[in-house]
Design a protein around this motif. Structure first.
Motif, mmCIF file in Angstrom:
data_model
loop_
_atom_site.group_PDB
_atom_site.id
_atom_site.type_symbol
_atom_site.label_atom_id
_atom_site.label_comp_id
_atom_site.label_asym_id
_atom_site.label_seq_id
_atom_site.Cartn_x
_atom_site.Cartn_y
_atom_site.Cartn_z
ATOM 1 N N ARG A 428 0.832 -1.214 0.000
ATOM 2 C CA ARG A 428 0.000 0.000 0.000
ATOM 3 C C ARG A 428 0.864 1.261 0.000
ATOM 4 O O ARG A 428 0.634 2.186 -0.773
ATOM 5 C CB ARG A 428 -0.910 -0.006 1.225
ATOM 6 C CG ARG A 428 -1.834 1.227 1.333
ATOM 7 C CD ARG A 428 -2.335 1.392 2.756
ATOM 8 N NE ARG A 428 -1.218 1.614 3.667
ATOM 9 C CZ ARG A 428 -1.256 1.357 4.975
ATOM 10 N NH1 ARG A 428 -2.335 0.839 5.530
ATOM 11 N NH2 ARG A 428 -0.201 1.608 5.737
ATOM 12 N N ASP A 429 1.886 1.277 0.882
ATOM 13 C CA ASP A 429 2.723 2.473 1.011
ATOM 14 C C ASP A 429 3.581 2.699 -0.234
ATOM 15 O O ASP A 429 3.817 3.847 -0.636
ATOM 16 C CB ASP A 429 3.618 2.360 2.248
ATOM 17 C CG ASP A 429 2.817 2.365 3.545
ATOM 18 O OD1 ASP A 429 1.653 2.801 3.508
ATOM 19 O OD2 ASP A 429 3.359 1.925 4.584
ATOM 20 N N THR A 430 4.053 1.624 -0.848
ATOM 21 C CA THR A 430 4.849 1.758 -2.070
ATOM 22 C C THR A 430 4.006 2.340 -3.201
ATOM 23 O O THR A 430 4.443 3.240 -3.929
ATOM 24 C CB THR A 430 5.421 0.390 -2.494
ATOM 25 O OG1 THR A 430 6.248 -0.119 -1.437
ATOM 26 C CG2 THR A 430 6.263 0.532 -3.766
ATOM 27 N N LEU A 431 2.786 1.825 -3.352
ATOM 28 C CA LEU A 431 1.899 2.353 -4.386
ATOM 29 C C LEU A 431 1.560 3.822 -4.113
ATOM 30 O O LEU A 431 1.521 4.645 -5.033
ATOM 31 C CB LEU A 431 0.616 1.527 -4.448
ATOM 32 C CG LEU A 431 0.757 0.112 -5.030
ATOM 33 C CD1 LEU A 431 -0.561 -0.640 -4.918
ATOM 34 C CD2 LEU A 431 1.217 0.162 -6.478
ATOM 35 N N LYS A 432 1.351 4.157 -2.832
ATOM 36 C CA LYS A 432 1.011 5.539 -2.479
ATOM 37 C C LYS A 432 2.138 6.486 -2.854
ATOM 38 O O LYS A 432 1.907 7.608 -3.323
ATOM 39 C CB LYS A 432 0.709 5.644 -0.987
ATOM 40 C CG LYS A 432 0.179 7.016 -0.557
ATOM 41 C CD LYS A 432 -0.216 7.024 0.911
ATOM 42 C CE LYS A 432 -0.773 8.390 1.295
ATOM 43 N NZ LYS A 432 -1.160 8.423 2.738
ATOM 44 N N SER A 433 3.381 6.048 -2.672
ATOM 45 C CA SER A 433 4.532 6.888 -3.027
ATOM 46 C C SER A 433 4.584 7.151 -4.523
ATOM 47 O O SER A 433 5.204 8.114 -4.968
ATOM 48 C CB SER A 433 5.837 6.231 -2.561
ATOM 49 O OG SER A 433 6.139 5.083 -3.354
ATOM 50 N N LEU A 434 3.935 6.289 -5.311
ATOM 51 C CA LEU A 434 3.873 6.446 -6.759
ATOM 52 C C LEU A 434 2.610 7.192 -7.202
ATOM 53 O O LEU A 434 2.355 7.344 -8.397
ATOM 54 C CB LEU A 434 3.917 5.076 -7.442
ATOM 55 C CG LEU A 434 5.194 4.251 -7.211
ATOM 56 C CD1 LEU A 434 5.012 2.838 -7.768
ATOM 57 C CD2 LEU A 434 6.399 4.929 -7.836
ATOM 58 N N GLY A 435 1.817 7.634 -6.216
ATOM 59 C CA GLY A 435 0.585 8.355 -6.526
ATOM 60 C C GLY A 435 -0.601 7.457 -6.786
ATOM 61 O O GLY A 435 -1.636 7.908 -7.271
ATOM 62 N N ILE A 436 -0.486 6.159 -6.459
ATOM 63 C CA ILE A 436 -1.576 5.201 -6.651
ATOM 64 C C ILE A 436 -2.107 4.806 -5.277
ATOM 65 O O ILE A 436 -1.346 4.388 -4.403
ATOM 66 C CB ILE A 436 -1.087 3.956 -7.415
ATOM 67 C CG1 ILE A 436 -0.522 4.358 -8.781
ATOM 68 C CG2 ILE A 436 -2.215 2.934 -7.581
ATOM 69 C CD1 ILE A 436 0.200 3.237 -9.500
ATOM 70 N N HIS A 437 -3.395 4.984 -5.078
ATOM 71 C CA HIS A 437 -3.988 4.776 -3.762
ATOM 72 C C HIS A 437 -4.896 3.542 -3.751
ATOM 73 O O HIS A 437 -5.518 3.212 -4.770
ATOM 74 C CB HIS A 437 -4.792 6.012 -3.354
ATOM 75 C CG HIS A 437 -3.964 7.254 -3.302
ATOM 76 N ND1 HIS A 437 -3.431 7.757 -2.148
ATOM 77 C CD2 HIS A 437 -3.573 8.099 -4.301
ATOM 78 C CE1 HIS A 437 -2.743 8.855 -2.419
ATOM 79 N NE2 HIS A 437 -2.816 9.082 -3.716
ATOM 80 N N ILE A 438 -4.963 2.882 -2.594
ATOM 81 C CA ILE A 438 -5.851 1.733 -2.410
ATOM 82 C C ILE A 438 -6.984 2.140 -1.482
ATOM 83 O O ILE A 438 -6.751 2.684 -0.403
ATOM 84 C CB ILE A 438 -5.101 0.531 -1.803
ATOM 85 C CG1 ILE A 438 -4.002 0.048 -2.773
ATOM 86 C CG2 ILE A 438 -6.065 -0.607 -1.499
ATOM 87 C CD1 ILE A 438 -3.157 -1.069 -2.210
ATOM 88 N N GLU A 439 -8.197 1.910 -1.920
ATOM 89 C CA GLU A 439 -9.381 2.182 -1.101
ATOM 90 C C GLU A 439 -10.019 0.843 -0.732
ATOM 91 O O GLU A 439 -10.470 0.088 -1.608
ATOM 92 C CB GLU A 439 -10.368 3.048 -1.900
ATOM 93 C CG GLU A 439 -11.678 3.348 -1.176
ATOM 94 C CD GLU A 439 -11.517 4.418 -0.107
ATOM 95 O OE1 GLU A 439 -12.477 4.651 0.638
ATOM 96 O OE2 GLU A 439 -10.420 5.022 -0.034
#
Length: 449
Positions: A428-439
């Motif tokens: 989740r945190d890796t994707l968030k750093s790339l601007g991709i969020h998990i809901e």
């Protein structure tokens, strides 16, 4: 639909011409620097106005000029040593790219001033023939006092007007208020041949030559920021109505308010501006549109980071809803039509975009709060969102780049099922750093960005 007309200071009903046609001209940029957020505010508003008029079935032609020769460009040449062609080519390209990224897609044609030198000369010649213009050593000037309606748009008396407000004061002029139609060549400046000698056009004549060439002497809507009312738009009226003898040049004058920084107008000359390019590094284009449309178009407002952050949050909620319901066919039901009508209704009252934004956010929050959605309900919501995107342009619909994202999401879900929350959080945190969020929802997990 009614709009506030600057000339009459009254609400006027928008009426089309034969065949439900309308022509709109909006003053474009002087391409000598990067587009800033004040520009974004103005051009996002007119983009939505154009989109809505077309949504209503009006056959609108939206024209915008590009000022590629003007005093500020000459100053830029002197400061940088660059040619005017290099300056205007690079900054106009940047402007078009910013317009694209902001989803301002409604302009039919961009008219560069230097493509209309012939028409400019013809218009000046007619003004001279009719006694509205005269020649002195450094150029051709317009006789302001001969045009009796000068000052009506800005609600100013000629005797009270201040000489020098973007009008050059010269001893040879018949009146300090007279403005330049043609400026004689100076060393190092670009120039074009004319019957009066090599030179370049004045600022005001560029726009009326363009609009007369494309629309004729009269058209429907003229837009621009409020700081253009005087002397620019005032002078456009004088030039065109003096040349044609027809009134009015425009049926509806619509002006946007300034975007300020600490209550001072954001502008290139004051160097207190935030570029759109910089803003787009922090916020989605949809967030910038939401922020600008949350302000009454005619009001002067301050640019504040909190407003931008709030707009980003709302853009993300809209995107979450879109990705939650996408993948099913749109359903144009009575409910969907009623909801769409409710959302857009405030636009009928002087383009009340702040109320439209409130209606959209309310619709999104209510839709997100519904735990279980049938395919029919998803299709209805998707239809409403498609209409919002068509008119307002604030739905972030960018598809996932490839199937790898689905695989990564599946890996995270497997980690959660096994109780390996450390791995799940790392994904989740890796994707968030790339601007991709998990809901994470009761119906499953969704990706958005």
């Amino acid at each position: 639909m009614e709009v506030k007309d600057t000339l009459s200071s009254a609400m006027k009903t928008v009426e089309t011409r034969e065949g439900k046609r309308m022509n709109m001209f909006v003053c474009g940029p002087t391409v000598q620097d990067k587009p800033h957020m004040g520009h974004a505010r103005t051009y996002v508003f007119y983009d939505v106005l154009a989109r809505y008029l077309r949504y209503k079935g009006i056959r609108l032609f939206y024209l915008m000029n590009i000022t590629d020769i003007e005093d500020h460009i000459i100053t830029k040449m002197q400061e940088t040593g660059r040619s005017w062609e290099d300056i205007t080519t690079s900054y106009s390209s940047e402007f078009f790219e910013i317009m694209r990224r902001l989803k301002n897609s409604s302009v039919n044609y961009y008219a560069f001033a230097t493509d209309y030198i012939k028409e400019i000369i013809e218009q000046i010649s007619k003004l001279i023939e009719k006694g509205y213009a005269y020649k002195i050593s450094d150029g051709i000037y317009f006789r302001v006092r001969k045009f009796k309606d000068y000052g009506n748009l800005s609600k100013q008396n000629l005797d009270e007007l201040r000489a020098g407000a973007r009008v050059e004061v010269k001893e040879e002029k018949e009146d300090p208020l007279d403005f330049a139609l043609w400026k004689m060549k100076k060393e190092g400046e670009p120039s074009w041949p004319s019957p009066w000698g090599d030179g370049r056009p004045g600022w005001h004549i560029e726009d009326t030559a363009i609009t007369e060439s494309i629309f004729g002497p009269q058209y429907d809507i003229h837009g621009g920021a409020k700081d253009l009312i005087f002397p620019h738009h005032e002078s456009e009226i004088a030039q065109m109505e003096a040349v044609s003898g027809k009134k009015p040049i425009v049926r509806y004058w619509i002006h946007t308010g300034h975007l300020n920084v600490d209550d001072i107008k954001m502008s290139k000359s004051l160097k207190n501006f935030v570029t759109v390019e910089d803003a787009l590094r922090s916020y989605w284009p949809e967030a910038i549109r939401i922020m600008m449309l949350s302000m009454k178009y005619s009001a002067a407002v301050n640019f504040e980071e909190k407003a931008a952050l709030d707009a980003q949050g709302n853009a993300e909620r809209i995107s979450i809803l879109y990705h939650r319901v996408s993948g099913v066919p749109e359903v144009k039901s009575d409910w969907a039509l009623e909801m769409t009508g409710k959302i857009f209704a405030p636009l009928e009252n002087d383009m009340n975009t702040p109320e439209v934004v409130r209606e959209i956010i309310s619709f999104v929050k209510d839709s997100l709060a519904r735990n279980k959605l049938s395919e029919q309900e998803k299709g209805e919501i998707l239809y409403v969102l498609s209409q919002i995107e068509a008119v307002i342009g604030i739905v972030h619909t960018v598809p996932l780049p490839d199937k790898s994202m689905d695989i990564i999401l599946k890996m995270r879900n497997e980690s959660r099922k096994k109780g390996d929350y450390g791995s799940a959080d790392m994904i989740r945190d890796t994707l968030k750093s790339l601007g991709i969020h998990i809901e994470d929802t009761s119906e499953g997990s969704y990706l958005w960005w």
